[in-house]
Design a protein around this motif. Structure first.
Motif, short mmCIF file in Angstrom:
data_model
loop_
_atom_site.label_atom_id
_atom_site.label_comp_id
_atom_site.label_asym_id
_atom_site.label_seq_id
_atom_site.Cartn_x
_atom_site.Cartn_y
_atom_site.Cartn_z
N ALA A 1 -18.01 -21.45 28.27
CA ALA A 1 -16.80 -22.08 27.71
C ALA A 1 -15.58 -21.18 27.90
O ALA A 1 -14.49 -21.66 28.24
N ARG A 2 -15.73 -19.88 27.69
CA ARG A 2 -14.62 -18.96 27.88
C ARG A 2 -14.23 -18.89 29.36
O ARG A 2 -13.04 -18.88 29.70
N SER A 3 -15.22 -18.84 30.23
CA SER A 3 -14.94 -18.81 31.67
C SER A 3 -14.18 -20.06 32.10
O SER A 3 -13.22 -20.00 32.88
N ARG A 4 -14.61 -21.21 31.59
CA ARG A 4 -13.92 -22.46 31.89
C ARG A 4 -12.47 -22.40 31.45
O ARG A 4 -11.56 -22.80 32.19
N LEU A 5 -12.26 -21.93 30.24
CA LEU A 5 -10.91 -21.87 29.69
C LEU A 5 -10.03 -20.93 30.51
O LEU A 5 -8.86 -21.23 30.77
N ASN A 6 -10.59 -19.81 30.92
CA ASN A 6 -9.82 -18.86 31.73
C ASN A 6 -9.36 -19.50 33.05
O ASN A 6 -8.19 -19.37 33.43
N LEU A 7 -10.27 -20.18 33.72
CA LEU A 7 -9.88 -20.83 34.97
C LEU A 7 -8.88 -21.95 34.70
O LEU A 7 -7.90 -22.11 35.44
N ALA A 8 -9.11 -22.71 33.66
CA ALA A 8 -8.18 -23.80 33.33
C ALA A 8 -6.77 -23.26 33.09
O ALA A 8 -5.78 -23.86 33.56
N SER B 1 -21.01 -21.71 38.13
CA SER B 1 -20.40 -22.33 39.31
C SER B 1 -20.11 -23.80 39.06
O SER B 1 -19.04 -24.30 39.43
N ARG B 2 -21.05 -24.51 38.44
CA ARG B 2 -20.83 -25.92 38.12
C ARG B 2 -19.65 -26.09 37.17
O ARG B 2 -18.84 -27.01 37.30
N ALA B 3 -19.55 -25.19 36.19
CA ALA B 3 -18.45 -25.27 35.23
C ALA B 3 -17.11 -25.05 35.92
O ALA B 3 -16.14 -25.78 35.67
N TYR B 4 -17.04 -24.06 36.79
CA TYR B 4 -15.80 -23.82 37.54
C TYR B 4 -15.44 -25.05 38.39
O TYR B 4 -14.28 -25.46 38.47
N GLY B 5 -16.45 -25.61 39.06
CA GLY B 5 -16.21 -26.78 39.88
C GLY B 5 -15.69 -27.96 39.07
O GLY B 5 -14.80 -28.69 39.52
N ASP B 6 -16.21 -28.12 37.86
CA ASP B 6 -15.77 -29.22 36.99
C ASP B 6 -14.31 -29.02 36.56
O ASP B 6 -13.52 -29.97 36.56
N VAL B 7 -13.96 -27.78 36.22
CA VAL B 7 -12.57 -27.50 35.82
C VAL B 7 -11.62 -27.82 36.98
O VAL B 7 -10.57 -28.44 36.79
N ALA B 8 -11.98 -27.37 38.17
CA ALA B 8 -11.13 -27.63 39.34
C ALA B 8 -11.02 -29.12 39.63
O ALA B 8 -9.92 -29.64 39.87
N GLN B 9 -12.16 -29.82 39.58
CA GLN B 9 -12.15 -31.25 39.87
C GLN B 9 -11.27 -32.02 38.89
O GLN B 9 -10.53 -32.93 39.29
N ARG B 10 -11.35 -31.66 37.62
CA ARG B 10 -10.54 -32.35 36.61
C ARG B 10 -9.05 -32.18 36.87
O ARG B 10 -8.24 -33.00 36.43
N ARG B 11 -8.69 -31.11 37.55
CA ARG B 11 -7.28 -30.85 37.87
C ARG B 11 -6.94 -31.20 39.32
O ARG B 11 -5.86 -30.86 39.78
#
Length: 199
Positions: A92-99, A132-142
């Protein structure tokens, strides 16, 4: 007149190509294959970097490498490593950082591409796959292009042989070549608005 392109790459030692005897890394190989434009590229790498420290520094360090020249097409590549796992960061923290990185880049009208973390030699495969999946999801949503490197390389014999040759989780010439191939064949030219030379 040849189109001018300036690319800033932020990430950890993998972005810098540490371990490559040719000193090119994947970034140098990708830029060398981007021949249709006049490319300047700047790699801003910090060894051992997590997404938290990357999120905190990238904007201030990128700013001096950008130009006010309207004729220069400026881009950002966010090259994510594996250090969030060893630092104990939650997904969750990694996702937020990339977001946060992607949202600030969008606000600054800085077109961005994200390169995900490749597999390592340690027994962290499932955790790294989740990251990796979490990062990909963050990128895809944007609607930001995401280059998945974990899944194509996790069972790739040449990749693992390359890592084993150094013994420190860093690829060598063959491994960086594989990463470059994945970037080039995952929409790199499309992201830059260029014709795909392999099409």
């Amino acid at each position: 007149m040849t189109r001018k392109l300036r690319i800033v790459v932020v990430g950890d030692e993998l972005a810098a190509g540490v371990g490559d005897p040719r000193a090119l890394g994947w970034v140098g190989r990708v830029v060398a294959r981007t021949t249709e434009v006049d490319v300047e590229h700047y790699v801003l790498a910090v060894p051992g970097e997590t997404s938290t420290t990357l999120s905190a520094r990238w904007e201030a360090e990128t700013e001096p490498r950008l130009t006010t020249d309207p004729d220069v097409d400026q881009r950002l590549v966010v090259a994510l490593g594996r250090h969030d796992l060893t630092a104990g960061l939650s997904v969750a923290r990694s996702r937020l950082n990339l977001a946060n990185i992607l949202d600030v880049a969008e606000a600054r009208h800085l077109r961005t591409l994200v390169v995900g973390p490749p597999p390592g030699t340690h027994d962290d495969g499932e955790r790294l796959a989740d990251l990796s999946r979490a990062y990909g999801d963050v990128a895809q949503r944007r609607r930001v292009p995401y280059v998945e490197t974990f899944t194509p390389l996790v069972n790739h014999d040449q990749w693992h042989a390359d890592l084993a040759g150094r013994g420190d989780d860093l690829p060598q010439q063959a491994g960086y070549g594989l990463m470059a191939w994945l970037v080039l064949h995952s929409g790199w030219h499309h992201w830059l608005g260029l014709a795909d030379p392999d099409a």
